[in-house]
Motif scaffolding. Sequence first.
Motif, PDB file in Angstrom:
ATOM      1  N   VAL A  13       7.647  12.216  -2.665  1.00 51.46           N
ATOM      2  CA  VAL A  13       7.018  13.420  -2.193  1.00 51.46           C
ATOM      3  C   VAL A  13       7.257  14.722  -2.011  1.00 51.46           C
ATOM      4  O   VAL A  13       7.519  15.054  -2.684  1.00 51.46           O
ATOM      5  CB  VAL A  13       7.819  12.721  -0.089  1.00 51.46           C
ATOM      6  N   GLY A  15       3.797  15.456  -2.384  1.00 52.13           N
ATOM      7  CA  GLY A  15       1.900  15.702  -2.834  1.00 52.13           C
ATOM      8  C   GLY A  15       1.769  16.991  -3.932  1.00 52.13           C
ATOM      9  O   GLY A  15       2.091  16.423  -5.209  1.00 52.13           O
ATOM     10  N   TYR A  38      -1.126  11.503  -3.378  1.00 54.85           N
ATOM     11  CA  TYR A  38      -2.106  12.506  -1.355  1.00 54.85           C
ATOM     12  C   TYR A  38      -1.716  13.982  -1.669  1.00 54.85           C
ATOM     13  O   TYR A  38      -1.380  14.403  -3.213  1.00 54.85           O
ATOM     14  CB  TYR A  38      -1.023  11.839  -0.580  1.00 54.85           C
ATOM     15  N   ASP A  39      -2.465  14.713  -0.827  1.00 58.36           N
ATOM     16  CA  ASP A  39      -2.856  15.945  -0.384  1.00 58.36           C
ATOM     17  C   ASP A  39      -3.186  16.726  -2.107  1.00 58.36           C
ATOM     18  O   ASP A  39      -2.508  18.095  -2.982  1.00 58.36           O
ATOM     19  CB  ASP A  39      -1.143  16.704  -0.519  1.00 58.36           C
ATOM     20  N   LYS A  45      -4.532  14.001   2.861  1.00 57.21           N
ATOM     21  CA  LYS A  45      -3.385  14.775   3.247  1.00 57.21           C
ATOM     22  C   LYS A  45      -2.306  14.550   3.547  1.00 57.21           C
ATOM     23  O   LYS A  45      -0.656  14.417   2.970  1.00 57.21           O
ATOM     24  CB  LYS A  45      -3.682  15.698   4.341  1.00 57.21           C
ATOM     25  N   VAL A  46      -2.152  13.260   4.084  1.00 53.73           N
ATOM     26  CA  VAL A  46      -1.051  12.525   4.182  1.00 53.73           C
ATOM     27  C   VAL A  46      -1.396  11.311   4.665  1.00 53.73           C
ATOM     28  O   VAL A  46      -2.175  10.955   5.331  1.00 53.73           O
ATOM     29  CB  VAL A  46      -0.150  13.088   4.943  1.00 53.73           C
ATOM     30  N   ASN A  48      -1.503   6.888   5.151  1.00 54.43           N
ATOM     31  CA  ASN A  48      -0.815   6.536   6.258  1.00 54.43           C
ATOM     32  C   ASN A  48      -0.061   5.632   5.583  1.00 54.43           C
ATOM     33  O   ASN A  48       0.865   3.916   5.558  1.00 54.43           O
ATOM     34  CB  ASN A  48      -1.892   5.872   7.501  1.00 54.43           C
ATOM     35  N   ASN A 109       8.825   5.078   3.783  1.00 54.41           N
ATOM     36  CA  ASN A 109       8.651   5.323   5.291  1.00 54.41           C
ATOM     37  C   ASN A 109       6.840   5.042   5.390  1.00 54.41           C
ATOM     38  O   ASN A 109       6.679   4.647   6.742  1.00 54.41           O
ATOM     39  CB  ASN A 109       8.442   7.181   5.043  1.00 54.41           C
ATOM     40  N   ARG A 110       6.835   4.609   4.790  1.00 51.05           N
ATOM     41  CA  ARG A 110       4.794   3.685   4.557  1.00 51.05           C
ATOM     42  C   ARG A 110       4.491   2.915   4.633  1.00 51.05           C
ATOM     43  O   ARG A 110       5.254   2.252   3.411  1.00 51.05           O
ATOM     44  CB  ARG A 110       4.319   4.759   4.202  1.00 51.05           C
ATOM     45  N   THR A 223       9.010  17.400   2.794  1.00 50.78           N
ATOM     46  CA  THR A 223       8.357  17.647   3.488  1.00 50.78           C
ATOM     47  C   THR A 223       8.170  15.935   5.266  1.00 50.78           C
ATOM     48  O   THR A 223       7.798  16.537   6.068  1.00 50.78           O
ATOM     49  CB  THR A 223       6.964  16.889   2.917  1.00 50.78           C
ATOM     50  N   LEU A 224       9.419  15.324   5.063  1.00 51.52           N
ATOM     51  CA  LEU A 224       9.664  14.567   6.112  1.00 51.52           C
ATOM     52  C   LEU A 224      10.149  14.730   6.675  1.00 51.52           C
ATOM     53  O   LEU A 224      10.045  15.126   8.714  1.00 51.52           O
ATOM     54  CB  LEU A 224      10.554  13.184   5.538  1.00 51.52           C
ATOM     55  N   ASN A 226      10.035  19.372   7.239  1.00 49.20           N
ATOM     56  CA  ASN A 226      10.263  20.250   6.453  1.00 49.20           C
ATOM     57  C   ASN A 226      11.249  21.010   6.684  1.00 49.20           C
ATOM     58  O   ASN A 226      10.728  22.212   7.544  1.00 49.20           O
ATOM     59  CB  ASN A 226       9.017  20.191   8.060  1.00 49.20           C
TER      60      ASN A 226
END
Length: 265
Positions: A13, A15, A38-39, A45-46, A48, A109-110, A223-224, A226
Motif C-alpha cells: 500500500v 502506490g 496504482y498511483d 489513483k486508487v 477498486n 481490502n480489495r 493510506t488506509l 490517512n
Amino acid sequence: RGPFPGIIDIYGVGGGLLEYRASLLAGHGFAVMAVAYYDFEDLPKVPNTLEMEYFEEAVCYLLQHPQVKGPDIGLLGLSLGADICLSMASFLKNISATVSINGSAFCANRPIHYKQTTIPALGYDLRRTKTTFSGILDILDVRNDIVGGCENPSMIPIEKAKGPLLFIVGQDDHNWRSDLYAQVASERLQTHGKEKPQIISYPGTGHYIEPPYFPVCLASLHTLVNKAVIWGGEVRAHSKAQIDAWKQILSFFGKHLGDTQNPRL
C-alpha cells in the motif's frame, strides 16, 4: 552477459514505483522488474479491484525479454505486494518461486479478480483502531476475523502455486498478524496435500522488513487511515532480521531459479 533469472518485485500500500530493492537484487545476478500497480503515471489513483491480467502482462513481458532466462520467473512482494505475488503464483503460469514478506495470504481490502474467478475482500473495521501513548495509531486489530480458517473464502488459493513459497515473518508486525497468517497458509497447503512452506519468523521484528542497513521504519503514514500508524519492531532485532532475511531471499531465488552469474551474498 546474461541471460539472467527473472524476478518481479512488488511493494504494498502506498502506490507509485519503488525500484531500490529491485536494483539491489539486480546486483546479485538477477534480471528484476519493479512493477507499479496504482498511483503512478496513467494507472488508477486508487484501484477498486486487483486485476491479475495486469500482472500477467508483466510476467509475459519479462519472459520475452532477451536478457531473461526462462522458462519461469520468481516473485518478491511485501505486505499487499506479497499477497499480489501469492495470487500471481496461484493463478498464473511460469512462476516457480515466490517470497512473501509479511503477507497475509488473504485478499485484504480489495477483491482480486482473474478471468471468471473473484476472491472477495476480507474487509476491516476502523472502529477497532487503537491509539498508542505517543498518539500514533495501531491498526493491528482492524481486519475482520478469518472465520473458517484456511478455508475462508477470502483466502488466496495458494495450493495452486506451482513452485515453492517462502514466508518471511516479523513476529511484532502491527500491520496485521503475519505470524498467524503464515501458519494458516501452511495449514491450507497441507490440507490440500501440499508440503509445508518454508517460514522464517523473526522475533522483535515489525512489518517493513527492508534490505540490509536500511533505516528501521517504526511508524509512517498509512493510506488506509490517512494518518501515521505503528509498524512494530524493535530497532536492533529488526535491523538484524533485515540482514538475515536478505541472505535467505537471495539463497531461495538462487536455489529455485538457477545459479546466477554473480551469486555473492
